[in-house]
Design a protein around this motif. Structure first.
Motif, PDB file in Angstrom:
ATOM      1  N   MET A  75       0.844  -1.188   0.000  1.00 40.10           N
ATOM      2  CA  MET A  75       0.000   0.000   0.000  1.00 40.10           C
ATOM      3  C   MET A  75       0.889   1.250   0.000  1.00 40.10           C
ATOM      4  SD  MET A  75      -2.898   1.119   2.728  1.00 40.10           S
ATOM      5  CE  MET A  75      -2.128   0.157   3.946  1.00 40.10           C
ATOM      6  N   ALA A  76       0.434   2.227  -0.773  1.00 37.26           N
ATOM      7  CA  ALA A  76       1.193   3.466  -0.803  1.00 37.26           C
ATOM      8  C   ALA A  76       1.227   4.064   0.601  1.00 37.26           C
ATOM      9  CB  ALA A  76       0.525   4.438  -1.770  1.00 37.26           C
ATOM     10  N   PRO A  77       2.412   4.532   1.050  1.00 37.74           N
ATOM     11  CA  PRO A  77       2.515   5.036   2.436  1.00 37.74           C
ATOM     12  C   PRO A  77       1.521   6.162   2.709  1.00 37.74           C
ATOM     13  CG  PRO A  77       4.678   4.980   1.362  1.00 37.74           C
ATOM     14  CD  PRO A  77       3.694   4.568   0.336  1.00 37.74           C
ATOM     15  N   ILE A  95     -14.609   6.216  -4.027  1.00 35.16           N
ATOM     16  CA  ILE A  95     -13.945   7.067  -5.022  1.00 35.16           C
ATOM     17  C   ILE A  95     -12.542   6.521  -5.305  1.00 35.16           C
ATOM     18  CG2 ILE A  95     -13.028   9.400  -5.422  1.00 35.16           C
ATOM     19  CD1 ILE A  95     -15.483  10.222  -3.484  1.00 35.16           C
ATOM     20  N   ALA A  96     -11.839   6.158  -4.192  1.00 37.73           N
ATOM     21  CA  ALA A  96     -10.478   5.650  -4.366  1.00 37.73           C
ATOM     22  C   ALA A  96     -10.478   4.321  -5.107  1.00 37.73           C
ATOM     23  CB  ALA A  96      -9.814   5.475  -3.000  1.00 37.73           C
ATOM     24  N   GLY A  97     -11.410   3.441  -4.751  1.00 36.78           N
ATOM     25  CA  GLY A  97     -11.469   2.124  -5.368  1.00 36.78           C
ATOM     26  C   GLY A  97     -11.944   2.212  -6.803  1.00 36.78           C
ATOM     27  N   MET A 124     -12.610 -14.841  -5.539  1.00 39.34           N
ATOM     28  CA  MET A 124     -11.409 -15.342  -6.229  1.00 39.34           C
ATOM     29  C   MET A 124     -11.148 -14.498  -7.486  1.00 39.34           C
ATOM     30  SD  MET A 124     -11.232 -19.453  -5.733  1.00 39.34           S
ATOM     31  CE  MET A 124     -12.888 -20.081  -5.710  1.00 39.34           C
ATOM     32  N   SER A 125     -12.232 -14.144  -8.216  1.00 37.60           N
ATOM     33  CA  SER A 125     -12.059 -13.285  -9.408  1.00 37.60           C
ATOM     34  C   SER A 125     -11.482 -11.931  -8.995  1.00 37.60           C
ATOM     35  CB  SER A 125     -13.386 -13.021 -10.124  1.00 37.60           C
ATOM     36  OG  SER A 125     -14.002 -14.210 -10.408  1.00 37.60           O
ATOM     37  N   PHE A 126     -11.983 -11.442  -7.862  1.00 36.69           N
ATOM     38  CA  PHE A 126     -11.459 -10.161  -7.363  1.00 36.69           C
ATOM     39  C   PHE A 126      -9.952 -10.286  -7.093  1.00 36.69           C
ATOM     40  CE2 PHE A 126     -10.071  -8.126  -3.403  1.00 36.69           C
ATOM     41  CZ  PHE A 126     -10.076  -6.786  -3.812  1.00 36.69           C
ATOM     42  N   CYS A 127      -9.571 -11.363  -6.398  1.00 41.09           N
ATOM     43  CA  CYS A 127      -8.144 -11.546  -6.084  1.00 41.09           C
ATOM     44  C   CYS A 127      -7.336 -11.602  -7.388  1.00 41.09           C
ATOM     45  CB  CYS A 127      -7.928 -12.825  -5.268  1.00 41.09           C
ATOM     46  SG  CYS A 127      -8.536 -12.689  -3.588  1.00 41.09           S
ATOM     47  N   MET A 157     -19.009  -8.156   1.251  1.00 42.18           N
ATOM     48  CA  MET A 157     -17.842  -8.441   0.415  1.00 42.18           C
ATOM     49  C   MET A 157     -17.471  -7.240  -0.459  1.00 42.18           C
ATOM     50  SD  MET A 157     -16.923 -11.376   1.454  1.00 42.18           S
ATOM     51  CE  MET A 157     -15.740 -12.083   0.319  1.00 42.18           C
ATOM     52  N   ASP A 158     -18.477  -6.470  -0.884  1.00 42.47           N
ATOM     53  CA  ASP A 158     -18.180  -5.262  -1.662  1.00 42.47           C
ATOM     54  C   ASP A 158     -17.308  -4.310  -0.842  1.00 42.47           C
ATOM     55  OD1 ASP A 158     -19.496  -6.053  -3.893  1.00 42.47           O
ATOM     56  OD2 ASP A 158     -21.290  -4.821  -3.571  1.00 42.47           O
ATOM     57  N   LEU A 159     -17.712  -4.147   0.417  1.00 41.17           N
ATOM     58  CA  LEU A 159     -16.953  -3.250   1.289  1.00 41.17           C
ATOM     59  C   LEU A 159     -15.548  -3.821   1.533  1.00 41.17           C
ATOM     60  CD1 LEU A 159     -16.910  -0.724   3.075  1.00 41.17           C
ATOM     61  CD2 LEU A 159     -17.927  -2.074   4.908  1.00 41.17           C
ATOM     62  N   LEU A 160     -15.509  -5.134   1.760  1.00 37.48           N
ATOM     63  CA  LEU A 160     -14.214  -5.797   1.981  1.00 37.48           C
ATOM     64  C   LEU A 160     -13.283  -5.587   0.786  1.00 37.48           C
ATOM     65  CD1 LEU A 160     -12.478  -7.967   3.624  1.00 37.48           C
ATOM     66  CD2 LEU A 160     -13.440  -9.615   2.035  1.00 37.48           C
ATOM     67  N   LYS A 161     -13.829  -5.773  -0.415  1.00 37.64           N
ATOM     68  CA  LYS A 161     -12.991  -5.666  -1.612  1.00 37.64           C
ATOM     69  C   LYS A 161     -12.437  -4.244  -1.746  1.00 37.64           C
ATOM     70  CE  LYS A 161     -16.152  -7.873  -4.118  1.00 37.64           C
ATOM     71  NZ  LYS A 161     -16.884  -8.358  -5.294  1.00 37.64           N
ATOM     72  N   THR A 162     -13.285  -3.282  -1.464  1.00 34.76           N
ATOM     73  CA  THR A 162     -12.804  -1.893  -1.533  1.00 34.76           C
ATOM     74  C   THR A 162     -11.675  -1.675  -0.535  1.00 34.76           C
ATOM     75  OG1 THR A 162     -14.965  -1.138  -2.195  1.00 34.76           O
ATOM     76  CG2 THR A 162     -13.495   0.526  -1.336  1.00 34.76           C
ATOM     77  N   GLY A 163     -11.875  -2.185   0.680  1.00 36.99           N
ATOM     78  CA  GLY A 163     -10.836  -2.035   1.709  1.00 36.99           C
ATOM     79  C   GLY A 163      -9.556  -2.760   1.315  1.00 36.99           C
ATOM     80  N   LEU A 164      -9.707  -3.994   0.819  1.00 38.73           N
ATOM     81  CA  LEU A 164      -8.509  -4.772   0.472  1.00 38.73           C
ATOM     82  C   LEU A 164      -7.756  -4.144  -0.692  1.00 38.73           C
ATOM     83  CD1 LEU A 164      -9.655  -8.517   0.768  1.00 38.73           C
ATOM     84  CD2 LEU A 164      -8.163  -7.238   2.319  1.00 38.73           C
ATOM     85  N   ARG A 165      -8.533  -3.612  -1.647  1.00 35.89           N
ATOM     86  CA  ARG A 165      -7.891  -2.950  -2.789  1.00 35.89           C
ATOM     87  C   ARG A 165      -6.913  -1.868  -2.279  1.00 35.89           C
ATOM     88  NH1 ARG A 165      -9.980  -3.229  -7.920  1.00 35.89           N
ATOM     89  NH2 ARG A 165     -12.072  -3.831  -7.289  1.00 35.89           N
TER      90      ARG A 165
END
Ligand code: PLP
Length: 392
Positions: free
Chosen positions: A1-3, A28-30, A318-321, A380-388
């Protein structure tokens, strides 16, 4: 992750930024998620189909493999109806559930142990087979309950590192059985990996290993596989081998809070554990829990529904990953293990600070991993945004 991103998220935490604002920013970021779907994630942290209300957590718990679809509506109804019989000791539903499990498993009722969650059975088994200066052989990593309890009463744990495929290394486990080994613990599907062992290989292993000592096969997650009944080791119990097949109503049946699990084994082992376990007829599970489990056991349609929904979520994850170049271990269960390049605790903490989603950081053989339980699509939508954000 960018610092600068990490700094921004931590700053937001410090400023106690509310989650709605964070979600807007994350969207917005995701870039790839719509604001309405994220808003739904916030408004609906749990599945509604079963009629259950929102979660009692004030965060989204994707760390302990709960079933976000909840119990079968029929199980909820049965439990509601039985509350008024709470004054009765639970002998009748206990024996009924036991007989129903025996019938479906093709064994006699005296071969079935019903406990207050499978943890109850894991603990009792550790007392019966893991004492008197004995040893227990297991894979490393694996589910920790039986191992932890056994250590507490002095049993030596012989942990065999997983194979290159990150599965229990059956040949090495077999070779590690000693004279003093009282039990072998195998979890299939494995926790924390979500992988299955190939059925014939596991059967051959159980046949060989059980010549030396009983084999405990923890099938807590087996109902998430479409062909659960063809993967189970139940047939070895029917053949009369000293195998303990353990299942739970906490996972696919969505009854984690009701504390019902069971084991099917030989009459001799059932007697040995039965004499030592906490539950017995009146000690463990409640009348209401047992009736909920009976209704859940009968409602195979609900299990299919849960299985399908979980698979959809898992495939999508898995597709997200794949889309973000994140490695994962393909899973057959309701959780997935992801090897990560940075400190997994730091990642999990940052994710929590930003999203209030709790996941389970792990360190396995010197490598960082995240174990993530599958949530409902909105979670999972929220999770994916966070993980991204936290994995970039
Ligand atoms: C592999 C495995 N076995 C057993 C259990 C215990 O479950 P319970 O006591 O709720 O039946 C768990 C819980 O997470 C698990 O992951």
């Amino acid at each position: 992750m960018a610092p600068e991103l990490l700094e921004a998220i931590l700053h937001q935490k410090k400023m106690s930024m509310n989650r709605r604002d964070w979600i807007k920013n994350a969207a917005i970021a995701g870039g790839s998620l719509t604001l309405p779907s994220l808003m739904r994630a916030q408004a609906q942290p749990t599945a509604k189909k079963s009629g259950i209300g929102d979660s009692t957590y004030d965060f989204i718990n994707l760390s302990i493999n709960e079933n976000q679809w909840g119990p079968s509506p029929k199980a909820i109804k049965a439990m509601e109806e039985k509350v008024r019989f709470a004054y009765e000791y639970p002998g009748v539903p206990f024996q009924k559930l036991r007989s129903e499990i025996a019938e479906r498993s093709g064994v006699e009722a005296d071969q079935v142990l019903v406990g207050a969650g499978s943890s109850d059975i894991l603990m009792s088994t550790s007392y019966v087979f893991g004492k008197d200066n004995s040893s227990i052989v297991c894979s490393d990593p694996t589910f920790g309950d039986l191992i932890r309890w056994s250590k507490r009463h002095g049993t030596e744990i012989i942990s065999i590192p997983w194979s290159e495929e990150r599965k229990p290394d059956l040949p090495k486990i077999l070779a590690s059985i000693r004279e003093d080994t009282g039990l072998i613990y195998i979890c299939n599907p494995e926790n924390p990996t979500g992988t299955f062992l190939e059925k014939e290989a596991l059967k051959d292993f159980c046949r060989e290993a059980s010549k030396k000592c009983p084999v405990f096969v923890d099938e807590a997650y087996i109902d998430f596989a479409a062909d659960a009944e063809s993967l189970t080791m139940m047939e070895l119990v029917r053949e009369g081998l000293p195998i303990i097949v353990c299942r739970t109503f906490s996972k696919a049946h969505g009854l984690g809070g009701m504390r019902i699990g069971y084991a099917v084994t030989s009459p001799e082992i059932a007697k040995q554990i039965g004499e030592n376990y906490v539950s017995g007829v009146v000690g463990g599970s409640s009348h209401v829990s047992l009736e909920g489990a009976r209704a859940a056991y009968a409602d195979e349609e609900w299990i299919s529904y849960v299985r399908e929904q979980t698979k959809k979520v898992r495939d999508d994850f898995m597709s997200f990953c794949d889309s973000i170049g994140q490695e994962y271990i393909p899973s057959h269960t309701t959780f997935m293990l992801l090897p990560v390049k940075k400190d997994s605790k730091m990642i999990a903490d940052t994710l929590y600070a930003a999203t209030k989603i709790k996941i389970s950081p792990r360190m396995i053989h010197g490598q960082n991993y995240l174990r993530i339980s599958m949530g409902n699509p909105a979670q999972m939508d929220l999770l994916k945004t966070g993980l991204r954000l936290v994995l970039s």
